[in-house]
Design an enzyme around this catalytic site. Sequence first.
Site, PDB file in Angstrom:
ATOM      1  N   CYS A 160      11.407  -4.851 -18.029  1.00 12.79           N
ATOM      2  CA  CYS A 160      12.343  -5.385 -17.030  1.00 12.79           C
ATOM      3  C   CYS A 160      12.741  -6.833 -17.291  1.00 12.79           C
ATOM      4  O   CYS A 160      13.664  -7.340 -16.649  1.00 12.79           O
ATOM      5  CB  CYS A 160      11.754  -5.257 -15.629  1.00 12.79           C
ATOM      6  SG  CYS A 160      11.831  -3.567 -15.048  1.00 12.79           S
TER       7      CYS A 160
HETATM    8  N1  COA Z   1       8.106   9.803   0.525  1.00 11.84           N
HETATM    9  C1  COA Z   1       7.267   9.709   1.565  1.00 11.84           C
HETATM   10  N2  COA Z   1       6.078   9.085   1.506  1.00 11.84           N
HETATM   11  C2  COA Z   1       5.712   8.572   0.317  1.00 11.84           C
HETATM   12  C3  COA Z   1       6.529   8.646  -0.820  1.00 11.84           C
HETATM   13  C4  COA Z   1       7.771   9.299  -0.686  1.00 11.84           C
HETATM   14  N3  COA Z   1       8.618   9.400  -1.718  1.00 11.84           N
HETATM   15  N4  COA Z   1       5.921   8.037  -1.857  1.00 11.84           N
HETATM   16  C5  COA Z   1       4.730   7.589  -1.403  1.00 11.84           C
HETATM   17  N5  COA Z   1       4.604   7.920  -0.077  1.00 11.84           N
HETATM   18  C6  COA Z   1       3.462   7.645   0.810  1.00 11.84           C
HETATM   19  C7  COA Z   1       2.165   7.525   0.048  1.00 11.84           C
HETATM   20  O1  COA Z   1       1.588   8.791  -0.135  1.00 11.84           O
HETATM   21  C8  COA Z   1       1.334   6.647   0.978  1.00 11.84           C
HETATM   22  O2  COA Z   1       0.816   7.446   2.008  1.00 11.84           O
HETATM   23  P1  COA Z   1      -0.651   7.117   2.642  1.00 11.84           P
HETATM   24  O3  COA Z   1      -0.511   5.762   3.280  1.00 11.84           O
HETATM   25  O4  COA Z   1      -0.839   8.232   3.614  1.00 11.84           O
HETATM   26  O5  COA Z   1      -1.594   7.114   1.470  1.00 11.84           O
HETATM   27  C9  COA Z   1       2.388   5.728   1.613  1.00 11.84           C
HETATM   28  O6  COA Z   1       3.647   6.374   1.435  1.00 11.84           O
HETATM   29  C10 COA Z   1       2.426   4.356   1.006  1.00 11.84           C
HETATM   30  O7  COA Z   1       2.489   4.462  -0.437  1.00 11.84           O
HETATM   31  P2  COA Z   1       2.533   3.211  -1.381  1.00 11.84           P
HETATM   32  O8  COA Z   1       2.659   3.682  -2.793  1.00 11.84           O
HETATM   33  O9  COA Z   1       1.409   2.285  -1.038  1.00 11.84           O
HETATM   34  O10 COA Z   1       3.935   2.577  -0.919  1.00 11.84           O
HETATM   35  P3  COA Z   1       4.443   1.100  -1.045  1.00 11.84           P
HETATM   36  O11 COA Z   1       4.689   0.590   0.301  1.00 11.84           O
HETATM   37  O12 COA Z   1       3.603   0.280  -1.977  1.00 11.84           O
HETATM   38  O13 COA Z   1       5.872   1.321  -1.737  1.00 11.84           O
HETATM   39  C11 COA Z   1       6.870   1.044  -3.902  1.00 11.84           C
HETATM   40  C12 COA Z   1       5.973   1.901  -3.011  1.00 11.84           C
HETATM   41  C13 COA Z   1       6.878   1.641  -5.287  1.00 11.84           C
HETATM   42  C14 COA Z   1       8.284   1.089  -3.322  1.00 11.84           C
HETATM   43  C15 COA Z   1       6.381  -0.412  -3.911  1.00 11.84           C
HETATM   44  O14 COA Z   1       4.995  -0.468  -4.119  1.00 11.84           O
HETATM   45  C16 COA Z   1       7.043  -1.263  -4.987  1.00 11.84           C
HETATM   46  O15 COA Z   1       8.252  -1.343  -5.081  1.00 11.84           O
HETATM   47  N6  COA Z   1       6.224  -1.978  -5.778  1.00 11.84           N
HETATM   48  C17 COA Z   1       6.686  -2.866  -6.815  1.00 11.84           C
HETATM   49  C18 COA Z   1       7.243  -2.054  -7.893  1.00 11.84           C
HETATM   50  C19 COA Z   1       7.862  -2.847  -8.984  1.00 11.84           C
HETATM   51  O16 COA Z   1       8.442  -3.880  -8.804  1.00 11.84           O
HETATM   52  N7  COA Z   1       7.762  -2.312 -10.141  1.00 11.84           N
HETATM   53  C20 COA Z   1       8.399  -2.865 -11.252  1.00 11.84           C
HETATM   54  C21 COA Z   1       9.069  -1.740 -11.881  1.00 11.84           C
HETATM   55  S1  COA Z   1      10.080  -2.329 -13.140  1.00 11.84           S
END
Ligand code: COA
Length: 378
Positions: A160
């Site tokens: 990225c």
């Molecule tokens: N739909 C519904 N629920 C979902 C889901 C989906 N598509 N994907 C995950 N969940 C659920 C999980 O199972 C979890 O449930 P639980 O609390 O019962 O265990 C809950 O949502 C939270 O999951 P989590 O992975 O902790 O979500 P988050 O708030 O961290 O958001 C991202 C996920 C990926 C959006 C976020 O972490 C993010 O953007 N992180 C940075 C990523 C980044 O910048 N990466 C660089 C890539 S280049």
Amino acid sequence: MTPSPVVAAITGTGLWNAPDVITNDELVASFNEYVELENTRNAAAISRGEAVALEPSNVEFIEKASGIRQRYVLDRRGVVDPTRMRPYFAPRPNEEMSLQVEIALGAARDALAMARREAADIDLVIIACANMQRAYPAMAIELQQALGASGYAYDMNVACSSATFGIEQAANAIRAGTSRAALVVSPEITSAHLDWRDRDSHFIFGDVCTAVVVEDAAKAKVSERFDILGTKLATKFSNNIRNNAGFLGRCEEVDRNAHDQLFVQEGRKVFKEVCPMVVEHIGGHLTQLGIEPHSVARYWLHQANLNMNLFITRKLLGADPGPERAPVILDEYANTASAGSIIAFHRNREGLAAGDIGVICSFGAGYSIGCVVVRRVQ
Ligand code: COA
């Protein structure tokens, strides 16, 4: 008399948009259809406790957790087909232009037009993006030929942060005199390395291509430009964003569709670890340049997650920056890997006065952070 040092400037930017759109509603509908098909196929194993039922996705979660509302892709049909879950790309013979170079051409020509440069003026072409279509010859050399540019060309990948790292390489080449004018192009075909079957990440990415012209400020043809005041790069190894696809796979007998051969991340850990690193990195870079975070007119940040960007700018400014000061494009484009901060810059450069300072900053896998501080010149 000692000659004044060469100042590198951004004189043009270009954007190529992928033709198809997938809204969150459409994406979740096809994902949930895939989940139903898989759970039906595995029903016996699930009831015996030998397999775990897949859970559905939902739009509210996606929008709250990421800020993403839709994404552009090269091929919608294959992605939303619950029996396929990946785009269709026709193989091209060697005589035909590569797909990645084709989209790079669109963005590159836009950037050249803005800089009022001919392709022949460019003597360095860098393709800087998270995934290359092939190992060699370099995609950048094919683009160099397709454009009619001179000099030399090479590919580079810092995930990225590829585009900002590429801008530093271009600026260094201008300052060192090894290039007169450089083009940094980021054709991000993220739809081909995203696991559209993975609930945790299926909503994250979109396709796009950006291009940036970097040249000697004193020789620019346009008066409206952004002088580069400084660049600062940093890396720290982490497995929290990883893609294991590589040339050893054939010998390791890997399945090309296996989850680890595609984009995999520990999103929560990335969020927690990268945000403070970025705050410190941008703050430290501005301090080195004698600039107060408050006096920065615009922050064009990496576009992966809206909450991440809000966290970073609030820490730097002590208050909510508002969309004008820290523009957001990820609602429309999703995460476009290294192109995100460049799209934000390209689409939100109006309204700045001569002398205004801006920060272009990317962050992602590696971990890697690239910061480019610019000053608007009119
Ligand atoms: N739909 C519904 N629920 C979902 C889901 C989906 N598509 N994907 C995950 N969940 C659920 C999980 O199972 C979890 O449930 P639980 O609390 O019962 O265990 C809950 O949502 C939270 O999951 P989590 O992975 O902790 O979500 P988050 O708030 O961290 O958001 C991202 C996920 C990926 C959006 C976020 O972490 C993010 O953007 N992180 C940075 C990523 C980044 O910048 N990466 C660089 C890539 S280049």
